[in-house]
Design a protein around this motif. Structure first.
Motif, short mmCIF file in Angstrom:
data_model
loop_
_atom_site.label_atom_id
_atom_site.label_comp_id
_atom_site.label_asym_id
_atom_site.label_seq_id
_atom_site.Cartn_x
_atom_site.Cartn_y
_atom_site.Cartn_z
N SER A 122 3.76 7.18 2.94
CA SER A 122 3.98 5.93 3.71
C SER A 122 3.69 4.62 2.70
O SER A 122 2.85 4.69 1.94
CB SER A 122 2.60 5.93 4.82
N LEU A 123 4.48 3.79 3.15
CA LEU A 123 4.63 2.61 2.18
C LEU A 123 4.57 1.52 3.13
O LEU A 123 5.48 1.31 3.89
CB LEU A 123 5.75 2.54 1.10
N GLN A 124 3.42 0.63 2.77
CA GLN A 124 3.51 -0.58 3.60
C GLN A 124 3.50 -1.90 2.74
O GLN A 124 3.12 -2.05 1.57
CB GLN A 124 2.00 -0.86 4.01
N MET A 125 4.53 -2.58 3.27
CA MET A 125 4.79 -4.03 2.56
C MET A 125 4.45 -4.90 3.38
O MET A 125 5.30 -5.03 4.26
CB MET A 125 6.15 -4.24 2.12
N MET A 169 5.01 -4.46 7.32
CA MET A 169 6.05 -3.78 7.55
C MET A 169 5.84 -2.26 6.96
O MET A 169 5.23 -2.23 5.82
CB MET A 169 7.15 -4.16 7.11
N LEU A 170 5.94 -1.22 7.70
CA LEU A 170 5.89 0.07 7.13
C LEU A 170 7.33 0.31 6.69
O LEU A 170 8.24 0.49 7.73
CB LEU A 170 5.51 1.14 8.19
N VAL A 171 7.53 0.58 5.56
CA VAL A 171 8.91 0.62 5.00
C VAL A 171 9.62 1.83 5.68
O VAL A 171 10.88 1.74 5.90
CB VAL A 171 8.90 0.81 3.38
N GLU A 172 8.98 3.07 5.85
CA GLU A 172 9.70 4.32 6.21
C GLU A 172 10.09 4.17 7.62
O GLU A 172 10.99 4.85 8.09
CB GLU A 172 8.76 5.44 6.00
N ARG A 173 9.39 2.96 8.28
CA ARG A 173 9.83 3.08 9.73
C ARG A 173 11.05 1.94 9.94
O ARG A 173 11.54 1.81 10.99
CB ARG A 173 8.61 2.36 10.61
N ILE A 174 11.49 1.18 8.95
CA ILE A 174 12.40 -0.13 9.28
C ILE A 174 13.90 0.65 9.32
O ILE A 174 14.23 1.47 8.54
CB ILE A 174 12.30 -0.82 7.74
N LYS A 177 0.62 -0.98 0.02
CA LYS A 177 0.09 0.17 0.04
C LYS A 177 0.95 1.21 0.05
O LYS A 177 1.45 1.65 0.99
CB LYS A 177 -1.01 0.13 1.17
N PHE A 178 0.65 2.06 -0.98
CA PHE A 178 1.31 3.20 -1.02
C PHE A 178 0.30 4.43 -0.69
O PHE A 178 -0.78 4.36 -1.25
CB PHE A 178 1.93 3.49 -2.41
N GLU A 179 0.72 5.20 0.19
CA GLU A 179 -0.08 6.42 0.84
C GLU A 179 0.61 7.51 0.38
O GLU A 179 1.28 7.99 1.23
CB GLU A 179 -0.54 5.85 2.06
N HIS A 180 0.18 8.26 -0.46
CA HIS A 180 0.85 9.71 -0.72
C HIS A 180 2.47 9.63 -0.69
O HIS A 180 2.71 10.36 -0.29
CB HIS A 180 0.13 10.67 0.28
N VAL A 181 2.86 8.71 -1.62
CA VAL A 181 4.17 8.47 -1.65
C VAL A 181 4.88 9.51 -2.61
O VAL A 181 4.38 9.58 -3.75
CB VAL A 181 4.62 7.09 -1.87
N SER A 182 5.89 10.27 -2.26
CA SER A 182 6.52 11.14 -3.04
C SER A 182 8.02 10.71 -2.81
O SER A 182 8.59 10.28 -1.58
CB SER A 182 6.39 12.56 -2.77
#
Ligand code: ADP
Ligand code: ADP
Length: 229
Positions: A58-61, A64-69, A3-8
């Protein structure tokens, strides 16, 4: 789920590679990412395995939330993802089997018997076990691509990302490569392919996400390569 949410994504704080991308890809989907050169396709793939960091959103894989890894945890994300980049990046002085084993060792498989077993399994999956003693330079472009795909399979990923996998291939080899991706997809693997190959996209129809100058301009099930043809 992805899930990509408003990803830039901005490179060097100024080059806008992706702008406000929101999209969801469910487990087991098959998706083409299309768009002209520079549209942001490669960047989209690289955000998913954290080769590049997203700038905002925010990017969920999966879970996992990628930006938090944290950097020390990136391997947990990468274990779930097989990526086939445009440049295959083999070690030229190692044979095919040694290249695969090198990657297995790098991803934490240290048992020699396990390494050989997994190496054989992934090469068999892509139909390349007869070539395991060759150097990468001794293979055709299509054969090298198959080995690169085998290497992407070593962790039995739930997601496979491929960047222009049929570039520089003749029509027959391109179909062979695509058949591999369809086979993995039938097993439930999510497959995401960035491509310029309109013949493939138009003849083997799936969901199409189109990027243009970093923006998502189309998301269509059973889409064609272009709406302009
Ligand atoms: P595509 O795969 O669709 O050709 P890319 O994701 O490679 O698009 O590139 C999108 C934009 O980001 C382009 O303008 C490209 O020049 C720029 N870009 C890509 N990688 C980098 C990088 N490492 N540093 C700076 N700019 C980059
Ligand atoms: P086949 O597809 O030829 O029936 P198997 O399903 O027996 O092969 O898989 C053999 C090995 O190939 C597995 O242990 C795994 O490492 C790899 N593999 C096969 N299919 C996939 C897949 N969809 N995703 C990831 N790895 C796979």
């Amino acid at each position: 789920m992805i899930k990509f949410e408003h990803v830039s994504k901005l490179y060097d704080g100024k080059i806008q590679a992706l702008e406000d991308i929101s999209l969801q890809i469910n487990q087991g989907e098959f998706v083409y990412i299309v768009g002209p050169s520079g549209a942001g396709k490669t960047t989209l793939l690289k955000l998913m395995d954290k080769q590049e960091q997203l700038t905002s959103g925010s990017l969920q894989m999966g879970s996992m939330l990628v930006e938090r890894i944290r950097p020390s945890q990136t391997y947990i994300l990468r274990r779930q993802i097989g990526i086939v980049l445009q440049q295959d990046l083999f070690i030229p002085y190692l044979n095919v089997d040694e290249n695969i084993i090198y990657s297995l060792a790098a991803s934490g498989v240290s048992d020699l018997q396990q390494q050989r077993k997994k190496m054989q399994a992934v090469l068999t999956t892509v139909g390349m076990s007869a070539y395991q003693n060759r150097r990468p330079a001794e293979l055709s472009v299509g054969q090298r691509k198959k080995v690169a795909i085998a290497r992407a399979l070593i962790n039995q990923p739930s997601v496979i990302l491929a960047d222009e996998p049929t570039a520089n291939l003749d029509a027959r080899s391109a179909i062979e490569i695509m058949k591999l991706f369809f086979k993995f997809n039938l097993n439930g693997t999510t497959v995401i392919i960035a491509t310029h190959d309109s013949t493939i996209v138009n003849s083997l129809r799936h969901r199409v996400i189109e990027l243009q100058k970093g923006k998502m301009i189309r998301d269509e099930n059973n889409g064609k390569y272009s709406t302009r043809s």
